[in-house]
Write a protein that holds these residues in place. Structure first.
Motif, mmCIF file in Angstrom:
data_model
loop_
_atom_site.group_PDB
_atom_site.id
_atom_site.type_symbol
_atom_site.label_atom_id
_atom_site.label_comp_id
_atom_site.label_asym_id
_atom_site.label_seq_id
_atom_site.Cartn_x
_atom_site.Cartn_y
_atom_site.Cartn_z
ATOM 1 N N VAL A 263 1.931 6.297 -7.120
ATOM 2 C CA VAL A 263 0.900 7.233 -7.606
ATOM 3 C C VAL A 263 1.383 8.677 -7.432
ATOM 4 N N GLY A 264 1.999 8.964 -6.310
ATOM 5 C CA GLY A 264 2.537 10.311 -6.081
ATOM 6 C C GLY A 264 3.600 10.677 -7.099
ATOM 7 N N LEU B 158 0.838 -1.203 0.000
ATOM 8 C CA LEU B 158 0.000 0.000 0.000
ATOM 9 C C LEU B 158 0.876 1.258 0.000
ATOM 10 N N THR C 126 2.486 1.590 -3.425
ATOM 11 C CA THR C 126 1.467 2.012 -4.398
ATOM 12 C C THR C 126 1.189 3.508 -4.265
ATOM 13 N N ALA C 127 1.054 3.985 -3.020
ATOM 14 C CA ALA C 127 0.825 5.416 -2.805
ATOM 15 C C ALA C 127 2.031 6.223 -3.287
#
Length: 90
Positions: A14-15, A7, A10-11
């Motif tokens: 995305v950032g 997680l 993934t964050a």
């Protein structure tokens, strides 16, 4: 534990992706602004060259003389038309 790492990664991914998209958008905007500024500079160079040409044309002696003859009715002075003044004579 592995789920939290996934997680977090993934964050982070995305950032980073959003950061890349934002940077590309800003780069495109700056490129467009640069192109507009260069086009304006080219136009100003053309106008400057035209103004220099106009100045050289308008300042020529022959053109000034022709305008004086045509517009003001001036003619060149000849010895027959000259009047000489001398001091002490009436």
């Amino acid at each position: 534990m592995s789920g939290r790492i996934n997680l977090l990664l993934t964050a982070l991914l995305v950032g980073c992706a959003l950061s890349v998209v934002t940077a590309q958008y800003k780069a495109r905007q700056l490129f467009i602004e640069l192109e507009r500024a260069q086009a304006a500079a080219r136009q100003l160079d053309i106008e400057w060259a035209q103004l220099q040409l106009d100045q050289s044309t308008l300042g020529k002696h022959a053109r000034i003389e022709a305008n004086a003859r045509r517009d003001l009715g001036m003619v060149a002075l000849t010895p027959a038309r000259a009047q000489y003044l001398t001091a002490g004579t009436r």
